[in-house]
Design a protein around this motif. Sequence first.
Motif, PDB file in Angstrom:
ATOM      1  N   LYS A 121      -3.138  21.870  10.123  1.00 16.14           N
ATOM      2  CA  LYS A 121      -2.997  22.638  11.360  1.00 16.14           C
ATOM      3  C   LYS A 121      -2.926  24.143  11.069  1.00 16.14           C
ATOM      4  O   LYS A 121      -2.301  24.551  10.085  1.00 16.14           O
ATOM      5  CB  LYS A 121      -1.691  22.241  12.056  1.00 16.14           C
ATOM      6  CG  LYS A 121      -1.721  20.872  12.705  1.00 16.14           C
ATOM      7  CD  LYS A 121      -2.274  20.981  14.115  1.00 16.14           C
ATOM      8  CE  LYS A 121      -2.157  19.673  14.877  1.00 16.14           C
ATOM      9  NZ  LYS A 121      -2.984  18.587  14.379  1.00 16.14           N
ATOM     10  N   SER A 376      16.258  20.443  25.493  1.00 19.70           N
ATOM     11  CA  SER A 376      15.861  20.357  26.904  1.00 19.70           C
ATOM     12  C   SER A 376      14.342  20.272  27.033  1.00 19.70           C
ATOM     13  O   SER A 376      13.784  20.507  28.099  1.00 19.70           O
ATOM     14  CB  SER A 376      16.407  21.551  27.692  1.00 19.70           C
ATOM     15  OG  SER A 376      15.809  22.739  27.230  1.00 19.70           O
ATOM     16  N   LYS A 377      13.681  19.944  25.922  1.00 23.85           N
ATOM     17  CA  LYS A 377      12.229  19.674  25.898  1.00 23.85           C
ATOM     18  C   LYS A 377      11.402  20.896  26.262  1.00 23.85           C
ATOM     19  O   LYS A 377      10.442  20.825  27.023  1.00 23.85           O
ATOM     20  CB  LYS A 377      11.870  18.498  26.828  1.00 23.85           C
ATOM     21  CG  LYS A 377      12.658  17.233  26.590  1.00 23.85           C
ATOM     22  CD  LYS A 377      12.180  16.525  25.329  1.00 23.85           C
ATOM     23  CE  LYS A 377      12.880  15.223  25.118  1.00 23.85           C
ATOM     24  NZ  LYS A 377      14.244  15.342  24.639  1.00 23.85           N
ATOM     25  N   GLN A 378      11.802  22.028  25.695  1.00 23.08           N
ATOM     26  CA  GLN A 378      11.024  23.251  25.877  1.00 23.08           C
ATOM     27  C   GLN A 378      10.705  23.864  24.517  1.00 23.08           C
ATOM     28  O   GLN A 378      11.497  23.707  23.585  1.00 23.08           O
ATOM     29  CB  GLN A 378      11.813  24.263  26.705  1.00 23.08           C
ATOM     30  CG  GLN A 378      11.765  23.958  28.190  1.00 23.08           C
ATOM     31  CD  GLN A 378      12.717  24.801  28.987  1.00 23.08           C
ATOM     32  OE1 GLN A 378      13.251  24.324  29.987  1.00 23.08           O
ATOM     33  NE2 GLN A 378      12.962  26.022  28.564  1.00 23.08           N
ATOM     34  N   PRO A 379       9.591  24.571  24.430  1.00 25.89           N
ATOM     35  CA  PRO A 379       9.265  25.234  23.162  1.00 25.89           C
ATOM     36  C   PRO A 379      10.289  26.319  22.838  1.00 25.89           C
ATOM     37  O   PRO A 379      10.989  26.808  23.737  1.00 25.89           O
ATOM     38  CB  PRO A 379       7.888  25.853  23.415  1.00 25.89           C
ATOM     39  CG  PRO A 379       7.378  25.261  24.661  1.00 25.89           C
ATOM     40  CD  PRO A 379       8.551  24.802  25.442  1.00 25.89           C
ATOM     41  N   SER A 381       9.845  29.443  20.917  1.00 25.42           N
ATOM     42  CA  SER A 381       9.154  30.484  20.142  1.00 25.42           C
ATOM     43  C   SER A 381       9.748  31.870  20.312  1.00 25.42           C
ATOM     44  O   SER A 381       9.415  32.772  19.562  1.00 25.42           O
ATOM     45  CB  SER A 381       7.698  30.542  20.588  1.00 25.42           C
ATOM     46  OG  SER A 381       7.633  30.994  21.920  1.00 25.42           O
ATOM     47  N   SER A 382      10.586  32.050  21.309  1.00 24.43           N
ATOM     48  CA  SER A 382      10.988  33.424  21.623  1.00 24.43           C
ATOM     49  C   SER A 382      12.348  33.439  22.314  1.00 24.43           C
ATOM     50  O   SER A 382      12.874  32.396  22.700  1.00 24.43           O
ATOM     51  CB  SER A 382       9.944  34.043  22.547  1.00 24.43           C
ATOM     52  OG  SER A 382       9.747  33.209  23.669  1.00 24.43           O
ATOM     53  N   LYS A 464       6.780  13.798  20.475  1.00 28.77           N
ATOM     54  CA  LYS A 464       7.209  14.871  21.387  1.00 28.77           C
ATOM     55  C   LYS A 464       7.827  16.030  20.602  1.00 28.77           C
ATOM     56  O   LYS A 464       7.543  17.198  20.887  1.00 28.77           O
ATOM     57  CB  LYS A 464       8.213  14.303  22.401  1.00 28.77           C
ATOM     58  CG  LYS A 464       8.608  15.277  23.456  1.00 28.77           C
ATOM     59  CD  LYS A 464       8.770  14.622  24.800  1.00 28.77           C
ATOM     60  CE  LYS A 464       7.476  14.657  25.575  1.00 28.77           C
ATOM     61  NZ  LYS A 464       7.535  14.258  26.940  1.00 28.77           N
ATOM     62  N   GLY A 467       5.125  17.903  18.913  1.00 26.26           N
ATOM     63  CA  GLY A 467       4.359  18.684  19.894  1.00 26.26           C
ATOM     64  C   GLY A 467       5.074  19.971  20.267  1.00 26.26           C
ATOM     65  O   GLY A 467       4.463  21.045  20.324  1.00 26.26           O
ATOM     66  N   LEU A 468       6.376  19.871  20.491  1.00 27.41           N
ATOM     67  CA  LEU A 468       7.138  21.065  20.876  1.00 27.41           C
ATOM     68  C   LEU A 468       7.223  22.074  19.733  1.00 27.41           C
ATOM     69  O   LEU A 468       7.135  23.286  19.944  1.00 27.41           O
ATOM     70  CB  LEU A 468       8.549  20.666  21.337  1.00 27.41           C
ATOM     71  CG  LEU A 468       8.618  20.031  22.732  1.00 27.41           C
ATOM     72  CD1 LEU A 468       9.967  19.384  22.967  1.00 27.41           C
ATOM     73  CD2 LEU A 468       8.325  21.062  23.815  1.00 27.41           C
ATOM     74  N   LYS A 471       3.785  23.661  19.287  1.00 26.45           N
ATOM     75  CA  LYS A 471       3.564  24.625  20.365  1.00 26.45           C
ATOM     76  C   LYS A 471       4.397  25.885  20.103  1.00 26.45           C
ATOM     77  O   LYS A 471       3.922  27.003  20.320  1.00 26.45           O
ATOM     78  CB  LYS A 471       3.945  23.999  21.717  1.00 26.45           C
ATOM     79  CG  LYS A 471       3.716  24.898  22.924  1.00 26.45           C
ATOM     80  CD  LYS A 471       2.239  25.141  23.178  1.00 26.45           C
ATOM     81  CE  LYS A 471       1.994  26.145  24.301  1.00 26.45           C
ATOM     82  NZ  LYS A 471       0.585  26.565  24.380  1.00 26.45           N
ATOM     83  N   GLU A 474       2.692  27.922  17.506  1.00 27.01           N
ATOM     84  CA  GLU A 474       1.473  28.517  18.093  1.00 27.01           C
ATOM     85  C   GLU A 474       1.858  29.721  18.958  1.00 27.01           C
ATOM     86  O   GLU A 474       1.248  30.792  18.865  1.00 27.01           O
ATOM     87  CB  GLU A 474       0.744  27.477  18.946  1.00 27.01           C
ATOM     88  CG  GLU A 474      -0.508  28.022  19.632  1.00 27.01           C
ATOM     89  CD  GLU A 474      -0.814  27.358  20.964  1.00 27.01           C
ATOM     90  OE1 GLU A 474      -0.370  26.227  21.204  1.00 27.01           O
ATOM     91  OE2 GLU A 474      -1.486  28.008  21.788  1.00 27.01           O
ATOM     92  N   LEU A 475       2.876  29.534  19.799  1.00 19.96           N
ATOM     93  CA  LEU A 475       3.314  30.618  20.695  1.00 19.96           C
ATOM     94  C   LEU A 475       3.779  31.835  19.893  1.00 19.96           C
ATOM     95  O   LEU A 475       3.436  32.973  20.220  1.00 19.96           O
ATOM     96  CB  LEU A 475       4.461  30.143  21.594  1.00 19.96           C
ATOM     97  CG  LEU A 475       4.128  29.117  22.676  1.00 19.96           C
ATOM     98  CD1 LEU A 475       5.382  28.717  23.436  1.00 19.96           C
ATOM     99  CD2 LEU A 475       3.105  29.668  23.634  1.00 19.96           C
TER     100      LEU A 475
ATOM    101  N   PHE B  99       4.466  27.884  28.677  1.00 18.70           N
ATOM    102  CA  PHE B  99       5.033  26.579  29.047  1.00 18.70           C
ATOM    103  C   PHE B  99       5.796  26.784  30.360  1.00 18.70           C
ATOM    104  O   PHE B  99       6.567  27.734  30.476  1.00 18.70           O
ATOM    105  CB  PHE B  99       5.973  26.106  27.944  1.00 18.70           C
ATOM    106  CG  PHE B  99       6.592  24.762  28.183  1.00 18.70           C
ATOM    107  CD1 PHE B  99       6.008  23.610  27.659  1.00 18.70           C
ATOM    108  CD2 PHE B  99       7.762  24.630  28.915  1.00 18.70           C
ATOM    109  CE1 PHE B  99       6.584  22.366  27.865  1.00 18.70           C
ATOM    110  CE2 PHE B  99       8.338  23.392  29.133  1.00 18.70           C
ATOM    111  CZ  PHE B  99       7.746  22.249  28.602  1.00 18.70           C
ATOM    112  N   ARG B 101       8.226  25.183  33.632  1.00 15.75           N
ATOM    113  CA  ARG B 101       9.061  24.116  34.195  1.00 15.75           C
ATOM    114  C   ARG B 101       9.398  24.552  35.614  1.00 15.75           C
ATOM    115  O   ARG B 101      10.104  25.554  35.810  1.00 15.75           O
ATOM    116  CB  ARG B 101      10.322  23.882  33.370  1.00 15.75           C
ATOM    117  CG  ARG B 101      11.074  22.611  33.787  1.00 15.75           C
ATOM    118  CD  ARG B 101      12.286  22.359  32.898  1.00 15.75           C
ATOM    119  NE  ARG B 101      11.965  21.993  31.532  1.00 15.75           N
ATOM    120  CZ  ARG B 101      11.623  20.759  31.132  1.00 15.75           C
ATOM    121  NH1 ARG B 101      11.578  19.775  31.998  1.00 15.75           N
ATOM    122  NH2 ARG B 101      11.345  20.522  29.868  1.00 15.75           N
ATOM    123  N   THR B 186       1.951  19.715  25.863  1.00 16.12           N
ATOM    124  CA  THR B 186       2.011  20.974  25.103  1.00 16.12           C
ATOM    125  C   THR B 186       0.634  21.400  24.610  1.00 16.12           C
ATOM    126  O   THR B 186       0.506  22.416  23.943  1.00 16.12           O
ATOM    127  CB  THR B 186       2.966  20.834  23.893  1.00 16.12           C
ATOM    128  OG1 THR B 186       2.601  19.670  23.165  1.00 16.12           O
ATOM    129  CG2 THR B 186       4.409  20.745  24.320  1.00 16.12           C
TER     130      THR B 186
END
Lengths: 489, 210
Positions: A121, A376-379, A381-382, A464, A467-468, A471, A474-475, B99, B101, B186
């Motif tokens: 990747k 909480s199933k969020q990326p 990156s920042s 999952k 994936g997070l 992502k 990547e972000l 992303f 929500r 994603t």
Amino acid sequence: MSVTPEVRPVNALERRRFLYVLSEALEKFSRLRQILRRQQVFIRAEHAEGRSATAVDKLIHYLEEHCQMFLGNSGRVARLLRDEPLNEAEERAVTHGLRILIVHTLQIHELLLLLPREAAKPQASFLLQDCFGRKDLQASIVLTNLFSAYEYRFEDILEKVNVEQEERMALTQGGNVLCQAFGDKDNPLAWAVLAHEYGHVLDDHDAISKKILQKEATPGQVDDVTRKVEPDFGAAVIAETVADFIAAHVLGPASLMPILFVEMMQPKLRGVRRISAGHPPTPVRVQLVCEYLKQLGVTISDFEPVFEAYKLDYQRKLKDMDKDQRDGLEAMEKEAERLLSPLAKEIARKVSSLGLRRFEERDLRSARTLQQTLASKQPISSRRSRSQEDISAGLSSLKGGEVTPEQVYAVLAGLDEVPVPGSEILSAGWLYRLSSFEDVLMKTFPGETGQNVDLDAYGKYVEKTDGLLLKSLELADVHAEVLRRLSPA
Amino acid sequence: MLLSDIDIAKRLVDPDPHKRLVVTPIISAKEQFGPSSLDVRLSTDFQRLENMNRSHIDLNERPAADEKVYREGKRIILAANESFFLHPDEFVLASTLEFFRLPGDLAGRIEGRSSWGRQGLLVHATAGFVDPGFAGVLTFELSNAGRLPIKLTPGLRIGQVCFFQMLTRSLVPYYAKHGAKYFEATTVETSKAAYDPEITKGSHQDQNNP
């Protein structure tokens, strides 16, 4: 007269060790099954005539078959998860079933390289660039089988498969090559090991370990070690320690995690001959890295449960070895420690002077916060530089018709996010894994009878989380690139 | 009710998690906020639809959805500093960098930007609506209606999203909806129409592609 087997209460540390091994085995199994299923779909889509049983179908069947053998113990696994006592025979059966699953999963992994359409990747390269910031030292990543994975010297692998020296030179021209296990190509948590491999690239380029060997290690010290173990052992363990320190310097305690989990999953300790490919025995590596992190002011308490379980695991496996093997390994451990302990300070000094971004305690604090966002199933990156409350207060102070666009933009700028370093993303990912896998195991093995086992639940969790994290990396990569474009030349 | 810039900003920091809107990352609010919308950026992920081995698309076809993806498409993932060239008449799926929500009382809509439209770049063909309760990146359709190839780079402000406050909260937001196929995605998500019950339970089979 029948004898009732002795029922033993579950020791907390033993239980933790078992759960780590179980989670790692299920993770490897899930990834492998996912890759094979994708390949199965690819074959069906591309080759309508190949719908009859293909080699991939057979591999999936083989994997599922051995998984079923393990699932024969699911009732006992479910009880263990719920802290219920097992007798010795039951414990043995669970461990044996798990070993069967592990061994066959690893066997199948070796065939993955034959599959087309898979590549490393781009996020893995970003992680290395972000951690090391050394654009002068390019390194490409190739996917290899598990046993050749996480090697830096691609030449060594080519040599093992009998590629002629001239061809080897042609193949490896144009930069350094790091090897990564095929099954971990989507697994950012495992990429922590790539930082160790990249550490070797830096070491070779700057000749760190060579200089230490020449200047710091007294000849007698190295000769003694070499005589007792094997030629070049002294030089090799210094190089490995340099790479370990470099990885810990940029990634913190998470740099050790994939190594410990993979080793705990292995049914046995490797003997002196196989381990002495250069690595000091792992307990020595852990001890030295932990001391180095302490010097850097980074706490390891979040990862302590893994270190404890690993220690127990190592002791158990050491005990199970033949006496000769055990004596050899213990002697090697002592020699490595005797050689490296006096050199650790100098290795640390050299690594710290490389000018790499240092993983600090504040990165760990940030990783703990990011871990909650990941849960909480969020990326992740920042982060924003200003608090929600500050921004809210600023927004409330803006009244329509009374403010200039500049005033509005000044408040809205509070919403701007700054990218977090890849090392924080990786650390948060490990913290999340350590805090969440047990709940997922409970869902995978619901109830006490072990019926209705749902291995797909563990597979989805792995997918999952991957994936997070992918992502997030990547972000962070694109975010940094956009900021570069926006910044004045 | 269409949310204004200040309404969107307030929702992004709402202390009530049931009302909070998540859009991450916001790289430059000054560039991204419009009077009633938020610009979104292009991610690194593309799915190109192939036609060389297909005579047509039958919307009632019933192969496994994943097989369709392999047969009809090719996935391309760029590094952040690479580019993607969209040729005239070409059609690809792409996704937002951001992303999202959405809370249960907000719906959204993705639109193109007129600056790109004027150069022939069409963003999203028909599926621009975002349900309340949706989470994930937004997949959209990109096509080049112009006569010259268009160079696309990750991070480019490709479109804009506007938000609508509903009169009442949805009783079954997207996250709770039966058969929600694209929740918490994603990456670019290709069509999962094959999972629709009308198709999975149907008996139609494409004679050309058994």
